[in-house]
Each structure stands twice: as C-alpha cells, then as structure tokens.
Design an enzyme around this catalytic site. Sequence first.
Site, short mmCIF file in Angstrom:
data_model
loop_
_atom_site.label_atom_id
_atom_site.label_comp_id
_atom_site.label_asym_id
_atom_site.label_seq_id
_atom_site.Cartn_x
_atom_site.Cartn_y
_atom_site.Cartn_z
N SER A 124 3.45 -6.91 2.25
CA SER A 124 2.21 -7.57 2.65
C SER A 124 2.09 -8.93 1.99
CB SER A 124 1.05 -6.68 2.19
OG SER A 124 -0.15 -7.40 2.22
N TYR A 148 -3.40 -1.54 -4.60
CA TYR A 148 -2.64 -1.47 -3.34
C TYR A 148 -1.52 -2.52 -3.36
CZ TYR A 148 -1.39 -2.75 1.42
OH TYR A 148 -0.68 -3.09 2.55
N LYS A 152 2.92 -2.43 -3.48
CA LYS A 152 3.89 -3.17 -2.65
C LYS A 152 4.87 -3.97 -3.52
CE LYS A 152 2.31 -1.88 1.37
NZ LYS A 152 3.07 -0.87 2.13
P1 NAD Z 1 -1.87 2.88 9.16
O1 NAD Z 1 -2.68 3.58 8.13
O2 NAD Z 1 -2.44 2.73 10.52
O3 NAD Z 1 -0.45 3.62 9.31
C1 NAD Z 1 0.19 4.26 8.24
C2 NAD Z 1 0.62 5.63 8.73
O4 NAD Z 1 1.29 6.29 7.66
C3 NAD Z 1 -0.57 6.50 9.13
O5 NAD Z 1 -0.33 7.04 10.44
C4 NAD Z 1 -0.60 7.60 8.08
O6 NAD Z 1 -1.05 8.82 8.61
C5 NAD Z 1 0.84 7.64 7.63
N1 NAD Z 1 1.06 8.11 6.25
C6 NAD Z 1 0.49 7.67 5.11
N2 NAD Z 1 1.00 8.32 4.04
C7 NAD Z 1 1.94 9.19 4.53
C8 NAD Z 1 2.82 10.13 3.93
N3 NAD Z 1 2.86 10.31 2.61
N4 NAD Z 1 3.64 10.85 4.73
C9 NAD Z 1 3.63 10.67 6.08
N5 NAD Z 1 2.83 9.79 6.71
C10 NAD Z 1 1.98 9.05 5.93
O7 NAD Z 1 -1.44 1.47 8.56
P2 NAD Z 1 -0.77 0.23 9.29
O8 NAD Z 1 -1.81 -0.82 9.42
O9 NAD Z 1 -0.01 0.67 10.47
O10 NAD Z 1 0.21 -0.25 8.15
C11 NAD Z 1 1.56 0.18 8.09
C12 NAD Z 1 2.18 -0.34 6.82
O11 NAD Z 1 2.03 -1.75 6.77
C13 NAD Z 1 1.52 0.19 5.54
O12 NAD Z 1 2.53 0.40 4.57
C14 NAD Z 1 0.61 -0.95 5.13
O13 NAD Z 1 0.39 -0.96 3.75
C15 NAD Z 1 1.41 -2.15 5.57
N6 NAD Z 1 0.59 -3.35 5.83
C16 NAD Z 1 -0.46 -3.27 6.71
C17 NAD Z 1 -1.27 -4.39 6.92
C18 NAD Z 1 -2.47 -4.33 7.85
O14 NAD Z 1 -3.32 -5.22 7.78
N7 NAD Z 1 -2.58 -3.36 8.74
C19 NAD Z 1 -0.97 -5.59 6.28
C20 NAD Z 1 0.12 -5.65 5.41
C21 NAD Z 1 0.89 -4.51 5.20
#
Ligand code: NAD
Length: 331
Positions: A124, A148, A152
């Site tokens: 991120s 958080y 990362k």
């Molecule tokens: P999200 O919460 O929609 O998706 C994450 C998925 O991982 C969810 O479906 C959740 O059920 C699953 N999950 C979490 N822990 C788990 C585990 N231990 N075992 C199995 N499944 C698990 O989030 P997103 O927005 O799709 O983000 C995806 C990744 O990108 C994350 O790592 C997040 O930190 C990173 N990210 C997101 C953003 C954003 O703004 N959305 C920005 C930067 C980075």
Amino acid sequence: MKVLLTGGIGYIGSHTLVELLDSGYNVIVIDNFYNSKPDVIDKVKEITNKDFKFYEGNICDKKILEKIFNENNIEAVIHFAGYKAVGESVKEPLKYYRNNLDSTLTLLEVMKKHNCKKLVFSSSATVYGKPESLPIKENFHLSTTNPYGTTKLIIEGILQDLYKSDPTWAIAILRYFNPIGAHSSGLIGENPNDVPNNLMPYILKVASGEYPCLSIFGDDYETHDGTGVRDYIHVVDLAKGHVKAIEFIENNIGIDAYNLGTGIGYSVLDLVKTFEQVTGVPVNYKIVERRPGDIDACYADASYALEKLNWHVEKTLEDMCRDSYNYLKHN
Ligand code: NAD
Ligand code: UDP
C-alpha cells in the site's frame, strides 16, 4: 499457468479474478469471508462465464494451504488476504499483526516447501508515511503511521530477506494508491460490512440516502481547494496491473516494488463534484475537523510500472464515479 489468490473474493481480489480468468489463467481461490460474501463467487462466474476452484478457509491454517498445494500444481500466488481498516488497526494492533503476519508467514512456508517461488504481494501507499515530496517514487523513504501500515512494511522486509536467502524467487510488491470504482457490470464492487472509513464508500451511503451527510475532514490543507488530495485509481485498472505483474514474474526472477496509481491527485471536493456531475445525485457535505493522522496530499509517480510491467491506467475519475454508483444501484 495456475495462480492461487488468497483473499480472492474481496474487493480487489474479485476484480483481479475476473481479469485473470478473462486472460485465460487457471485460478484457484481461498478466502474465509471475513470481509466478503460468498455470492461474489457466482457473480464472478456470471461475468466471465468461466469456472474456478474455491476453498473456504483461513490461510493462517497451514493444513488447508497444504491441501491446496497438494491438490493443485500452483505456480504463482497473489496474496491479497489481510485486514485493512487503518482505524481498527490502531485500536486492535494485535489482531492486525496476528492475521496479516501469521497468514503471510504460513503462506510463504508452504510455498517454499512446494517450490512455488512466484509471488505478487498487495502492499500500500501507506508505506510511504508522510512523503517528503510529490509525486511519490518507489525509492522514497519508507515509514508508517499506524499498525496496518506497519504490517505491510514488515511483510515487505520479510520478502526482501526471503529473496536474499534464495535469489530464485520472483516477487512483485504492488503498492496500491486509492482504489475505487467497480466492475462495469455492477455485479461486484466494494461492499464494506461496517460503517465505511474510506471516502467513496461513504459518498455512496450518502447518495443512497442511508447517511444524511458526508463529513469532509478539513479544508485547510496545503492543496488547491484545502481538502485532502489522493490518487484515486479504478479497481479494474488496478486488477489489470496484477495480470501484468503475473506476466512479468512468470519470466523474471528478482524482487521489486511498483506504485499502482494514476499519477493524478484529486481533492475530496473534486471527487464529490465529479460524482454529482456524473450521477446527477447531490451529495450533502459539511466541513469538519481534520482526521488525525491524515496527510495533505499523496499521489504516485507510476512510471516504473509502465517501464517494467508495461502497465498504465485507462479509466478516468468520471469512470470511477459512474461505476461506483452503478454498483450501488445494483445492490
Ligand atoms: P478486502 O477486505 O475486500 O479483501 C481481503 C479478503 O481477504 C477478504 O475477502 C477477506 O475475507 C480475506 N481474508 C482476510 N484475512 C484472511 C485470512 N486469514 N484467510 C483467508 N482470507 C482472509 O480488501 P481489499 O480492498 O480487496 O484489499 C486486498 C489487499 O490489498 C489487502 O491486503 C489490503 O490491505 C491491500 N490494500 C487495499 C487497499 C484498499 O484501499 N482497498 C489499499 C492498499 C492495499
Ligand atoms: N475523507 C473525508 N471524509 C470521509 C472519508 C475520507 O473527508 O468520510 C477524506 C480523507 O481525509 C482523505 C480522503 O478523503 O483526505 C481519502 O480518505 P480515505 O480514507 O478514502 O483514504 P486514505 O486517507 O487512507 O488515503
């Protein structure tokens, strides 16, 4: 090529799943539905008219990962799974360290054991902390302001150490800026279970009449209109970046980090006004205090991803607003 997506039913994962299936990849998904809903599985199949294998489970559990790797000849992994709510991570840091770090270590151990050494990791822009200048380049100093973000940064460090210990790994660290928008079908998008923390999901709650008013956190920032500036990127453009990263690590060992952003900064008011113009729906707002920890502005220099991955964005802020609203109307 067989690719495993952890957290592949979530917001970014499900859009990436669509792009990978459309590009002909054989995809396997694991998710525990902590922050997603099972109906996304059928919706992705409806959009793509393609099938994929799904496992329900927690990737902190080595047994289910072993089962997946034993049953499928996984060649690469895209690791999305993790908790992502900044505010909650400040209140419950141990929960964030446990899930985000434990899941990653378990995954890496199983990958190593099965000689699967190709990984794309969801990092991120939060790892840049308060950037020294703009636009942000990948070689800027890294620091974080919340647990958080620290998960990362720690994981990026673990991946660097892993690569040093065995330079036959191929690792792409993708640093996302602010993903918004949804698939043009309106079938999948971002659907937070709780009160949203992020701007676009909050705007959608106001547009739908669920919440009366958007609170804009501060109008005295050093930006063109005083409200905070971010690099909003359409989630479908972001998803396509993962396909490019997979193509790259298929043929290139090494470890590298890439900014996935548009390179353009828009303010909170820019986003609100564009949303109103595109949808015709008014968004009531009031200016309130700054949110603690927020920075004035953050946007990417995305030229490295273009140079190395041949990736660039295609969608505009208007597309992001239209597709977000279209998803709201379908749901
Ligand atoms: P999200 O919460 O929609 O998706 C994450 C998925 O991982 C969810 O479906 C959740 O059920 C699953 N999950 C979490 N822990 C788990 C585990 N231990 N075992 C199995 N499944 C698990 O989030 P997103 O927005 O799709 O983000 C995806 C990744 O990108 C994350 O790592 C997040 O930190 C990173 N990210 C997101 C953003 C954003 O703004 N959305 C920005 C930067 C980075
Ligand atoms: N923001 C806001 N009201 C909200 C949510 C966010 O004014 O209800 C502002 C926030 O201060 C920031 C921008 O919108 O300037 C983007 O915030 P978000 O939480 O979506 O992303 P991040 O700050 O994590 O980049």
